[in-house]
Scaffold this motif. Structure first.
Motif, PDB file in Angstrom:
ATOM      1  N   ARG A  19      52.801  33.299  33.923  1.00 16.96           N
ATOM      2  CA  ARG A  19      51.473  33.586  34.488  1.00 16.96           C
ATOM      3  C   ARG A  19      50.362  33.153  33.539  1.00 16.96           C
ATOM      4  NH1 ARG A  19      51.763  39.516  37.401  1.00 16.96           N
ATOM      5  NH2 ARG A  19      53.219  38.909  39.026  1.00 16.96           N
ATOM      6  N   GLN A  20      50.563  33.416  32.247  1.00 17.50           N
ATOM      7  CA  GLN A  20      49.558  33.033  31.260  1.00 17.50           C
ATOM      8  C   GLN A  20      49.432  31.515  31.167  1.00 17.50           C
ATOM      9  OE1 GLN A  20      51.337  35.217  28.013  1.00 17.50           O
ATOM     10  NE2 GLN A  20      49.776  36.816  28.123  1.00 17.50           N
ATOM     11  N   GLN A  22      50.235  29.356  33.527  1.00 18.71           N
ATOM     12  CA  GLN A  22      49.640  28.877  34.769  1.00 18.71           C
ATOM     13  C   GLN A  22      48.118  29.019  34.716  1.00 18.71           C
ATOM     14  OE1 GLN A  22      51.220  27.433  37.744  1.00 18.71           O
ATOM     15  NE2 GLN A  22      49.077  26.833  37.750  1.00 18.71           N
ATOM     16  N   SER A  23      47.648  30.112  34.160  1.00 15.14           N
ATOM     17  CA  SER A  23      46.211  30.323  34.006  1.00 15.14           C
ATOM     18  C   SER A  23      45.602  29.263  33.091  1.00 15.14           C
ATOM     19  CB  SER A  23      45.952  31.725  33.451  1.00 15.14           C
ATOM     20  OG  SER A  23      44.588  31.929  33.232  1.00 15.14           O
ATOM     21  N   LEU A  24      46.311  28.908  32.026  1.00 17.52           N
ATOM     22  CA  LEU A  24      45.827  27.878  31.104  1.00 17.52           C
ATOM     23  C   LEU A  24      45.816  26.503  31.764  1.00 17.52           C
ATOM     24  CD1 LEU A  24      47.633  29.146  27.906  1.00 17.52           C
ATOM     25  CD2 LEU A  24      45.152  29.139  28.301  1.00 17.52           C
ATOM     26  N   ASN A  26      45.445  26.077  35.056  1.00 22.97           N
ATOM     27  CA  ASN A  26      44.354  26.158  36.028  1.00 22.97           C
ATOM     28  C   ASN A  26      42.985  25.956  35.374  1.00 22.97           C
ATOM     29  OD1 ASN A  26      46.271  26.692  37.975  1.00 22.97           O
ATOM     30  ND2 ASN A  26      45.824  28.874  38.101  1.00 22.97           N
ATOM     31  N   SER A  27      42.841  26.434  34.138  1.00 19.04           N
ATOM     32  CA  SER A  27      41.571  26.291  33.420  1.00 19.04           C
ATOM     33  C   SER A  27      41.504  24.966  32.642  1.00 19.04           C
ATOM     34  CB  SER A  27      41.353  27.463  32.472  1.00 19.04           C
ATOM     35  OG  SER A  27      42.321  27.451  31.447  1.00 19.04           O
TER      36      SER A  27
END
Length: 77
Positions: A19-20, A22-24, A26-27
């Motif tokens: 999840r972390q 994926q967030s990175l 996405n950003s």
């Protein structure tokens, strides 16, 4: 009257990392084509443990992040 309590499922450490990461992605701090070793640059205090876990799940540090993100469930055998 019976009161039911829902207990949240415990997230596997690799699921949390996924999840972390994926967030990175996405950003745009990481690219899906980046190698997994780049994750270590962002989590240096946990990298030794995370690297060992990734290797246990048969990832190499040269695998692209996209391959890691494709995993649907994490289960220890």
């Amino acid at each position: 009257m019976t009161k039911t309590t829902l207990t949240p499922a415990v997230l596997h450490p690799m699921g949390k990392l996924q999840r972390q990461v994926q967030s990175l992605v996405n950003s745009r701090k990481l690219k899906p084509t980046d190698s997994l070793w780049k994750v270590g640059l962002l989590f240096p205090d946990k990298w030794s443990y995370l690297k060992d876990e990734l290797i246990d799940f048969e990832f190499s540090m040269q695998d692209p992040i996209a391959t890691f993100l494709e995993v649907e469930t994490w289960e220890d055998e």
